[in-house]
Design a protein around this motif. Structure first.
Motif, PDB file in Angstrom:
ATOM      1  N   ASN A   1      -5.919   3.788   7.924  1.00 16.83           N
ATOM      2  CA  ASN A   1      -5.087   3.648   6.724  1.00 16.83           C
ATOM      3  C   ASN A   1      -3.746   4.345   6.778  1.00 16.83           C
ATOM      4  O   ASN A   1      -2.712   3.756   6.584  1.00 16.83           O
ATOM      5  CB  ASN A   1      -5.853   4.179   5.521  1.00 16.83           C
ATOM      6  CG  ASN A   1      -6.747   3.108   5.009  1.00 16.83           C
ATOM      7  OD1 ASN A   1      -6.392   1.947   5.093  1.00 16.83           O
ATOM      8  ND2 ASN A   1      -7.898   3.476   4.518  1.00 16.83           N
TER       9      ASN A   1
ATOM     10  N   ARG B   1       0.873  -1.177   0.000  1.00 19.25           N
ATOM     11  CA  ARG B   1       0.000   0.000   0.000  1.00 19.25           C
ATOM     12  C   ARG B   1       0.905   1.220   0.000  1.00 19.25           C
ATOM     13  O   ARG B   1       1.832   1.296   0.808  1.00 19.25           O
ATOM     14  CB  ARG B   1      -0.790   0.056   1.301  1.00 19.25           C
ATOM     15  CG  ARG B   1      -1.951  -0.842   1.346  1.00 19.25           C
ATOM     16  CD  ARG B   1      -2.652  -0.633   2.684  1.00 19.25           C
ATOM     17  NE  ARG B   1      -3.563  -1.725   2.898  1.00 19.25           N
ATOM     18  CZ  ARG B   1      -4.039  -2.061   4.069  1.00 19.25           C
ATOM     19  NH1 ARG B   1      -3.687  -1.385   5.154  1.00 19.25           N
ATOM     20  NH2 ARG B   1      -4.875  -3.042   4.188  1.00 19.25           N
TER      21      ARG B   1
ATOM     22  N   LYS C   1      -3.641   1.314  -3.425  1.00 19.94           N
ATOM     23  CA  LYS C   1      -4.001   2.555  -2.718  1.00 19.94           C
ATOM     24  C   LYS C   1      -4.165   2.252  -1.231  1.00 19.94           C
ATOM     25  O   LYS C   1      -4.443   1.109  -0.869  1.00 19.94           O
ATOM     26  CB  LYS C   1      -5.324   3.070  -3.261  1.00 19.94           C
ATOM     27  CG  LYS C   1      -5.199   3.583  -4.658  1.00 19.94           C
ATOM     28  CD  LYS C   1      -6.376   4.500  -4.961  1.00 19.94           C
ATOM     29  CE  LYS C   1      -6.207   5.089  -6.324  1.00 19.94           C
ATOM     30  NZ  LYS C   1      -7.172   4.615  -7.288  1.00 19.94           N
ATOM     31  N   PRO C   2      -4.053   3.283  -0.350  1.00 15.59           N
ATOM     32  CA  PRO C   2      -4.319   3.050   1.069  1.00 15.59           C
ATOM     33  C   PRO C   2      -5.692   2.404   1.225  1.00 15.59           C
ATOM     34  O   PRO C   2      -6.631   2.769   0.526  1.00 15.59           O
ATOM     35  CB  PRO C   2      -4.305   4.452   1.670  1.00 15.59           C
ATOM     36  CG  PRO C   2      -3.518   5.271   0.727  1.00 15.59           C
ATOM     37  CD  PRO C   2      -3.689   4.671  -0.629  1.00 15.59           C
TER      38      PRO C   2
ATOM     39  N   LYS D   1      -6.508  -0.632   0.482  1.00 21.63           N
ATOM     40  CA  LYS D   1      -6.644  -1.842  -0.331  1.00 21.63           C
ATOM     41  C   LYS D   1      -5.693  -2.919   0.182  1.00 21.63           C
ATOM     42  O   LYS D   1      -4.695  -2.623   0.835  1.00 21.63           O
ATOM     43  CB  LYS D   1      -6.299  -1.530  -1.801  1.00 21.63           C
ATOM     44  CG  LYS D   1      -7.205  -0.501  -2.422  1.00 21.63           C
ATOM     45  CD  LYS D   1      -8.548  -1.107  -2.767  1.00 21.63           C
ATOM     46  CE  LYS D   1      -9.468  -0.029  -3.319  1.00 21.63           C
ATOM     47  NZ  LYS D   1     -10.861  -0.311  -3.220  1.00 21.63           N
TER      48      LYS D   1
END
Ligand code: AMP
Ligand code: MG
Length: 348
Positions: free
Chosen positions: A236, A202, A222-223, A225
């Protein structure tokens, strides 16, 4: 408190200076230490009182965790518990980008105090390429927790002089090794598994290790995921506040293709990307500063970004800063991230 500045040249034998800095850290004191990204405000990561003092001196909120700096990748193993399935990827990233401007967020061992990680089950780890930060960490024999050496939310310092302006009088020692060679904070990655169960990362913060550089190594998510062992307890990207890296004056991002219409009675300073920007041709600026004075090079712009923002902020004639948008590729992504945060309203 009087702040001492000690010049240090990493090409010479600096062991005496490293020892002196380590002795201050050993006693719970704070030292500003250069890295290749920005100057850090260092504390012994295992000393909770010293780390608490980092938050106090910076006026940094306690929910914003710190990055720990290590002299080498091997030392990190004593402080982290990397799951077996992610170890090969962690090793690969470490081999490729350490020492260097990459931070890996890894599950931590209990020896890392809660205050360093804001209570998260993970710790952010980096092996910087700058000899001085590594030398002091080696002399201390423990990781150094170090956020950027500025007051919270301000522009990150890329020289000892900038640290002095931010924190002079509040810390005992600044090590001065000149300007930082990267000038932008590290790329922050969290190794995880993608939806197919394959190791990936990430991207929590853009930085000098660009997406392009990572692409050949693993997927970049992406953050939010992908999956990590620590997910339940984990926001996140804590501390990635919308408003950050901000000058005291208002900063507005501007597309260079659009004409700028000045408001009456306001003195504007312009930060351009290249020396011959179309925006600079307008005659409404009291000051114009290019990030890359020649033909526009992202690496040169990155090194100069915070110093130019600081110079604009300090120019008494300028009331509002207009910053030209940069091409969003390579290092341009990290710079646009910093400029957007600088442009965001305080408190967001
Ligand atoms: P800096 O402000 O440059 O010291 O960078 C610290 C940033 O690293 C924080 O604001 C977080 O975004 C990130 N960080 C540190 N520790 C963690 C962690 N355990 N998990 C996720 N992000 C972290
Ligand atoms: Mg910072």
């Amino acid at each position: 408190m009087q702040t001492r500045v000690m010049e240090v040249d990493p090409l010479e034998d600096c062991r005496k200076v490293y020892k002196e800095a380590a002795a201050i850290l050993e006693e719970g004191g704070l030292v500003a230490i250069p890295t290749e990204t920005v100057y850090g405000l260092g504390a012994d990561a295992l000393n909770t009182e010293a780390v608490a003092n980092v938050f106090a001196v910076k006026a940094r909120p306690s929910f914003d965790p710190l990055i720990c700096h290590f002299p080498n990748g091997k030392a990190i193993k004593d402080y982290t518990d990397v799951p077996e399935e992610l170890q090969p990827l962690v090793d690969k990233l470490a081999k490729e980008f350490w020492p260097g401007p990459m931070t890996l967020v890894l599950p931590r061992k209990p020896i890392i105090p809660d205050i360093v990680t804001s209570g998260l089950p993970t710790v952010a780890c980096r092996v910087p390429s700058h000899e001085v930060m590594r030398g002091v960490a080696r002399a201390l024999g423990r990781p150094i927790a170090a956020p950027s050496a500025n007051r919270f939310g301000h522009i990150s310092p890329t020289s000892a002089g900038a640290v002095m302006k931010e924190l002079g009088g509040s810390i005992p020692l600044i090590l001065d090794a000149g300007a930082c060679s990267e000038g932008l904070e590290s790329t922050i990655l969290m190794p995880c598994l993608d939806e197919k169960g394959k190791p990936a990362v990430r991207l929590l913060r853009e930085g000098p290790i660009t997406r392009e550089k990572l692409r050949g190594i693993c997927r970049v998510l992406k953050p939010g995921k992908g999956k990590t062992a620590a997910d339940e307890a984990l926001p996140n990207a804590p501390g990635q506040l919308k408003s950050h890296y901000a000058p005291c004056k208002p900063l507005i991002l501007w597309n260079p293709k659009e004409e700028f219409t000045p408001e009456d009675g306001v003195a504007y300073g312009l930060i351009t990307y290249e020396g011959d920007s179309p925006l600079a041709a307008q005659d409404c600026w009291v000051e114009t500063m290019p990030l890359s004075p020649g033909s526009g090079r992202l690496a040169e712009a990155a090194v100069r970004l915070f110093a130019v923002m600081r110079a604009m902020d300090e120019n008494e004639e300028v009331q509002v800063i207009i910053a030209e948008e940069l091409p969003e590729m390579g290092l341009g992504c990290a710079m646009m991230d910093r400029l957007r945060r600088a442009a965001a309203k305080r408190g967001e």
